[in-house]
Design an enzyme around this catalytic site. Structure first.
Site, PDB file in Angstrom:
ATOM      1  N   GLU A 266      11.779   0.582  -5.456  1.00  0.00           N
ATOM      2  CA  GLU A 266      11.622   2.067  -4.853  1.00  0.00           C
ATOM      3  C   GLU A 266      10.719   2.588  -5.744  1.00  0.00           C
ATOM      4  O   GLU A 266      10.754   3.722  -6.084  1.00  0.00           O
ATOM      5  CB  GLU A 266      13.007   2.102  -4.414  1.00  0.00           C
ATOM      6  CG  GLU A 266      13.650   1.911  -3.476  1.00  0.00           C
ATOM      7  CD  GLU A 266      12.704   1.490  -2.056  1.00  0.00           C
ATOM      8  OE1 GLU A 266      12.068   2.382  -2.190  1.00  0.00           O
ATOM      9  OE2 GLU A 266      14.134   1.065  -1.480  1.00  0.00           O
TER      10      GLU A 266
HETATM   11  C1  LIG Z   1      15.573  -7.154  -5.729  1.00  0.00           C
HETATM   12  C2  LIG Z   1      14.153  -6.816  -5.830  1.00  0.00           C
HETATM   13  C3  LIG Z   1      13.657  -6.025  -4.421  1.00  0.00           C
HETATM   14  C4  LIG Z   1      12.660  -5.345  -3.610  1.00  0.00           C
HETATM   15  N1  LIG Z   1      12.568  -5.089  -2.335  1.00  0.00           N
HETATM   16  C5  LIG Z   1      11.939  -4.970  -1.908  1.00  0.00           C
HETATM   17  C6  LIG Z   1      11.746  -4.403  -0.599  1.00  0.00           C
HETATM   18  O1  LIG Z   1      12.424  -4.453   0.007  1.00  0.00           O
HETATM   19  N2  LIG Z   1      10.577  -4.192  -0.001  1.00  0.00           N
HETATM   20  C7  LIG Z   1       9.205  -4.352  -0.987  1.00  0.00           C
HETATM   21  O2  LIG Z   1       7.704  -4.237  -0.410  1.00  0.00           O
HETATM   22  N3  LIG Z   1       9.328  -4.326  -2.022  1.00  0.00           N
HETATM   23  C8  LIG Z   1      10.178  -5.015  -2.834  1.00  0.00           C
HETATM   24  N4  LIG Z   1      10.526  -4.994  -3.682  1.00  0.00           N
HETATM   25  C9  LIG Z   1       9.212  -4.457  -4.790  1.00  0.00           C
HETATM   26  C10 LIG Z   1       9.922  -3.547  -6.099  1.00  0.00           C
HETATM   27  O3  LIG Z   1       9.256  -2.429  -4.860  1.00  0.00           O
HETATM   28  C11 LIG Z   1       8.608  -3.529  -6.666  1.00  0.00           C
HETATM   29  O4  LIG Z   1       8.813  -4.890  -8.012  1.00  0.00           O
HETATM   30  C12 LIG Z   1       7.924  -2.504  -7.753  1.00  0.00           C
HETATM   31  O5  LIG Z   1       7.444  -1.516  -6.599  1.00  0.00           O
HETATM   32  C13 LIG Z   1       6.706  -2.787  -8.542  1.00  0.00           C
HETATM   33  O6  LIG Z   1       5.824  -3.547  -8.481  1.00  0.00           O
HETATM   34  P1  LIG Z   1       5.907  -4.754  -9.161  1.00  0.00           P
HETATM   35  O7  LIG Z   1       7.538  -5.595  -9.433  1.00  0.00           O
HETATM   36  O8  LIG Z   1       4.135  -5.534  -8.876  1.00  0.00           O
HETATM   37  O9  LIG Z   1       5.250  -4.533 -10.953  1.00  0.00           O
HETATM   38  P2  LIG Z   1       3.984  -3.294 -11.023  1.00  0.00           P
HETATM   39  O10 LIG Z   1       3.842  -2.645 -10.774  1.00  0.00           O
HETATM   40  O11 LIG Z   1       3.657  -4.970 -11.927  1.00  0.00           O
HETATM   41  O12 LIG Z   1       5.177  -3.313 -12.387  1.00  0.00           O
HETATM   42  C14 LIG Z   1       4.730  -3.984 -14.146  1.00  0.00           C
HETATM   43  C15 LIG Z   1       5.546  -2.811 -14.987  1.00  0.00           C
HETATM   44  O13 LIG Z   1       4.039  -2.015 -15.212  1.00  0.00           O
HETATM   45  C16 LIG Z   1       3.814  -0.210 -15.213  1.00  0.00           C
HETATM   46  N5  LIG Z   1       3.229   0.235 -14.367  1.00  0.00           N
HETATM   47  C17 LIG Z   1       3.011   0.329 -13.904  1.00  0.00           C
HETATM   48  N6  LIG Z   1       1.599   0.329 -13.249  1.00  0.00           N
HETATM   49  C18 LIG Z   1       1.793   1.766 -13.761  1.00  0.00           C
HETATM   50  C19 LIG Z   1       0.454   2.665 -14.234  1.00  0.00           C
HETATM   51  N7  LIG Z   1      -0.291   3.131 -13.112  1.00  0.00           N
HETATM   52  N8  LIG Z   1       1.107   3.528 -14.810  1.00  0.00           N
HETATM   53  C20 LIG Z   1       2.611   3.191 -15.601  1.00  0.00           C
HETATM   54  N9  LIG Z   1       2.821   2.362 -15.242  1.00  0.00           N
HETATM   55  C21 LIG Z   1       2.472   1.079 -14.812  1.00  0.00           C
HETATM   56  C22 LIG Z   1       5.487  -0.619 -13.960  1.00  0.00           C
HETATM   57  O14 LIG Z   1       6.402   0.896 -14.505  1.00  0.00           O
HETATM   58  C23 LIG Z   1       6.269  -1.675 -15.160  1.00  0.00           C
HETATM   59  O15 LIG Z   1       6.973  -0.898 -14.952  1.00  0.00           O
HETATM   60  C24 LIG Z   1      12.041  -5.552  -4.709  1.00  0.00           C
HETATM   61  C25 LIG Z   1      11.437  -6.244  -5.868  1.00  0.00           C
HETATM   62  C26 LIG Z   1      13.240  -5.911  -6.559  1.00  0.00           C
HETATM   63  C27 LIG Z   1      13.281  -7.155  -7.541  1.00  0.00           C
END
Ligand SMILES: Cc1cc2nc3c(=O)[nH]c(=O)nc-3n(C[C@H](O)[C@H](O)[C@H](O)COP(=O)(O)OP(=O)(O)OC[C@H]3O[C@@H](n4cnc5c(N)ncnc54)[C@H](O)[C@@H]3O)c2cc1C
Length: 648
Positions: free
Chosen positions: A466
């Site tokens: 989220e």
């Molecule tokens: C158990 C679980 C349930 C989930 N359920 C859902 C769901 O039902 N529906 C859905 O759509 N998604 C879901 N998600 C996805 C979740 O919302 C994403 O994992 C989250 O938004 C982060 O995206 P990412 O994993 O690609 O990490 P990334 O976006 O790659 O981020 C990796 C790191 O980089 C940092 N970062 C990224 N961009 C920036 C920036 N511009 N500036 C500074 N820091 C940055 C982040 O803060 C993080 O620490 C779920 C995830 C998990 C693990």
């Protein structure tokens, strides 16, 4: 005192929720109807959820190549929740709802999160999905999809993330193209075919319900066949797992949505987490590949619609984090009251004194050690503070929907300001509470024989999904505090100042509240000057490099405000009880400092003293951190920003 007592104190004494019945929408309600909803949820959570919390953790969902299997307990809990009517709790009567205030709905749902966040979980996704359709869907979409979600026949998901696009949703690559001639005339909404992959989708595949309604973000290519860059090109679609007719009956056709695999997680293991392939051709519809989806709202307006669900979801995430923290607090409190270890330090005789530890004396329960009390108080201040914050935000939702136009507008602005805190603060600090719960149990806390390690694992998700912690911080410092010329920040500050003024007016009888008010006023002023200083150069790269320490400082200031407000309510109740001659004392209970058995007091009085003590702990031990966090913000410290990659 039980969790229920604290919830009731916050709802009825602090937030005066009963006064909502004066509004037409809630006129049929009373303390009795609210209590009966709390009773029902507490009972279902106790009977159908709590006993299976560990089972949901150890018996992960598994896929046999065709279906995803979950323990029977998850099926039973899902059914019990649907039967309780809670899926539609806040909806109008004509939609099978109870017209329950959001604040009572949230309080009732908290019992489930505390009992077992992964058992039959996903209900909040379903109601959030349906609520979104009620706000942005057509009448037909509401009837066919939302109504069946409220009734428990269908479950809902939110499909935003993709393998290559998590935080940066503008980079999603799922495409939606019109589905042939007459695509715009489908009674269920303009019909498209979707192709793409969605990662991390919670509850993306299961057999808990007859059907699953995916809400999917995708881009409609422009006339040149290219996807529009940025969030402007994003649209929202209803993509049912099984196709339905205009009456909501299953047509017998499977939609082209295929489970590519389950993710194996650290926690929240009871909830299947999926990688879904849309339109790969595994289940072609009418002979053609592409998942059938119906447009919701206007093309290009998808993210705004989805945010309707995400703001609600963020308060729910914060509440879930608070409840996992609370569950650990209860478990460690219980343990600390029973575990015998060590002897008390009972003073000393002068410098380097022979601190009185008499090995001939029996051991004491660890709750008698000041350091263990510190860990318990920290947990109490984090978790009860977080609960109060979430209920306050939910009360703002009610104000936003049912208040006078002016009050509703103010509540909307305050919600905008507080949502990043409501999501992120409990995620960080109630996770810390879980860590402290493990610490209270010592080595036992590190084993799977006790539940606290699972609470920590479950809670670790909340800083990630989220919108990660870092993204919430950017939202707060980059957008929320500067929006509309800082109007939101000024409004929040005026609310905090009002609390400070009231606390000062009570300080004659309760001097400690005056001291707390002074500390809070100083922190608030510091937040204000640091916000200005962060943006003084006008360079976002400089300002936002320390967005996370800013989020932490802001969050702690907000929580100190919440605690002071709660403490004032507790103090007022104590004074009223004293006036009425109840058994209250202004200070700690007799025996509390000496370890001697405490004299029995009125349990409600203990609850009130507990609130004052947690507030004092938060102001004295936690609030001083604000200055350190803000130091790097106001100096636009470049240590992180200028760190050379090669130096890592
Ligand atoms: C158990 C679980 C349930 C989930 N359920 C859902 C769901 O039902 N529906 C859905 O759509 N998604 C879901 N998600 C996805 C979740 O919302 C994403 O994992 C989250 O938004 C982060 O995206 P990412 O994993 O690609 O990490 P990334 O976006 O790659 O981020 C990796 C790191 O980089 C940092 N970062 C990224 N961009 C920036 C920036 N511009 N500036 C500074 N820091 C940055 C982040 O803060 C993080 O620490 C779920 C995830 C998990 C693990």
């Amino acid at each position: 005192m039980t969790y229920r007592h604290t919830t009731e104190f916050l709802l009825y004494d602090w937030l005066n929720v009963e006064s909502l019945r004066e509004r037409a929408r809630f006129a049929d309600h009373s303390r009795e109807t609210f209590d009966s909803v709390l009773d029902t949820c507490e009972r279902i959570a106790r009977d159908k959820v709590a006993p299976f919390n560990r089972l949901a953790d150890t018996e992960e969902p598994w896929f046999d190549g065709d279906k995803v299997h979950l323990p029977q307990a998850s099926h039973a809990a899902t059914q019990a929740y649907a039967d309780s009517g809670m899926l539609a709790a806040a909806q109008d009567y004509e939609w099978g709802g109870m017209q329950l205030p959001c604040v009572v709905e949230m309080a009732a749902n908290s019992f489930f999160s505390k009992a077992g966040i992964g058992v039959g979980g996903g209900a909040l996704l379903t109601s959030g999905n349906a609520n979104l359709l009620m706000a942005h869907g057509t009448d037909m979409q509401k009837q066919v999809f939302a109504r069946n979600e409220f009734g428990g026949r269908f479950a809902g998901t939110m499909c935003l993330s993709e393998p290559q696009a998590g935080s940066s949703l503008s980079d999603i690559a799922t495409r939606a193209v019109p589905d042939g001639e007459g695509f715009a005339d489908d009674p269920l909404g303009p019909r498209y075919r979707l192709r793409g992959n969605k990662m991390w989708i919670s509850n993306g595949e299961h057999e808990l319900t007859e059907n699953i309604i995916h809400l999917v973000l995708a881009k409609i290519p422009g006339p040149d066949g290219k996807l529009v860059a940025g969030t402007r090109g994003i649209s929202l679609f209803i993509v049912p797992k099984k196709l339905v007719d205009v009456n909501g009956a299953l047509t017998g056709e499977r939609n082209d949505v295929a489970l590519a695999g389950l993710n194996h997680k650290l926690g929240y293991r009871g909830i299947p987490n999926t990688l879904l392939n849309f339109g790969e051709g595994r289940f072609p519809v009418r002979g053609a590949p592409g998942a059938v989806g119906y447009l919701v709202g206007q093309a290009g307006d998808g993210l705004r619609c989805m945010f309707h669900m995400m703001n609600e979801a963020r308060i729910a995430v914060g509440l879930g984090a608070a409840m996992l923290g609370y569950a650990g607090y209860e478990a460690s409190l219980d343990y600390a009251k029973n575990r015998l270890q060590g002897r008390p330090v009972v003073g000393g005789e002068g410098k380097g004194g022979k601190a009185g530890k008499d090995a001939n004396q029996p051991q004491v329960r660890i709750i008698e050690h000041a350091d263990v009390k510190r860990m318990l108080l920290a947990q109490k201040s984090y978790c009860e503070g977080a609960l109060a914050l979430e209920l306050y935000c939910a009360r703002l939702v009610d104000e936003h929907h049912t208040g006078t136009p002016e009050a509703a507008a103010e509540a909307g602005v305050l919600l905008e300001m507080l949502t990043p805190i409501a999501k992120s603060w409990p995620s960080e600090w109630c996770l810390e509470a879980n860590s402290l719960a493990i610490q209270v149990l010592g080595g036992y806390g590190y084993t799977r024989d006790f539940p606290v390690e699972q609470y920590w694992r479950d809670n670790r998700l909340n800083m990630i999904h989220e919108g990660t912690h870092g993204i919430q911080a950017l939202d707060l410092l980059g957008r929320k505090v500067v929006m509309n010329g800082g109007r939101g920040l000024a409004l929040l500050a005026s609310r905090i100042e009002a609390t400070v003024a009231r606390a000062r007016s009570m300080s004659k009888d309760a001097p400690e509240l005056g001291d707390h008010a002074t500390a809070l006023a100083a922190a608030l002023k510091h937040v204000g000057t640091a916000t200005q200083a962060a943006w003084a150069s006008g360079r976002p790269d400089e300002a936002l490099a320390n967005a996370t320490p800013y989020l932490q400082a802001f969050g702690h200031t907000v929580l100190a405000w919440v605690w002071l407000d709660v403490a004032m309510c507790a103090q007022a109740r104590l004074s009223a009880r004293a006036d009425a001659g109840a058994n209250v004392s202004a200070g700690p209970r007799e025996g509390a400092a000496t370890g001697a058995p405490a004299t029995p007091t009125d349990p409600h009085t203990d609850l009130l003293h507990g609130k004052l003590a947690a507030c004092r702990y938060f102001i004295r031990y936690e609030l001083p951190r604000v200055a350190a966090w803000l130091r790097v913000v106001e100096t636009r410290d470049d240590t992180c920003r200028t760190m050379d990659e090669a130096w890592f």
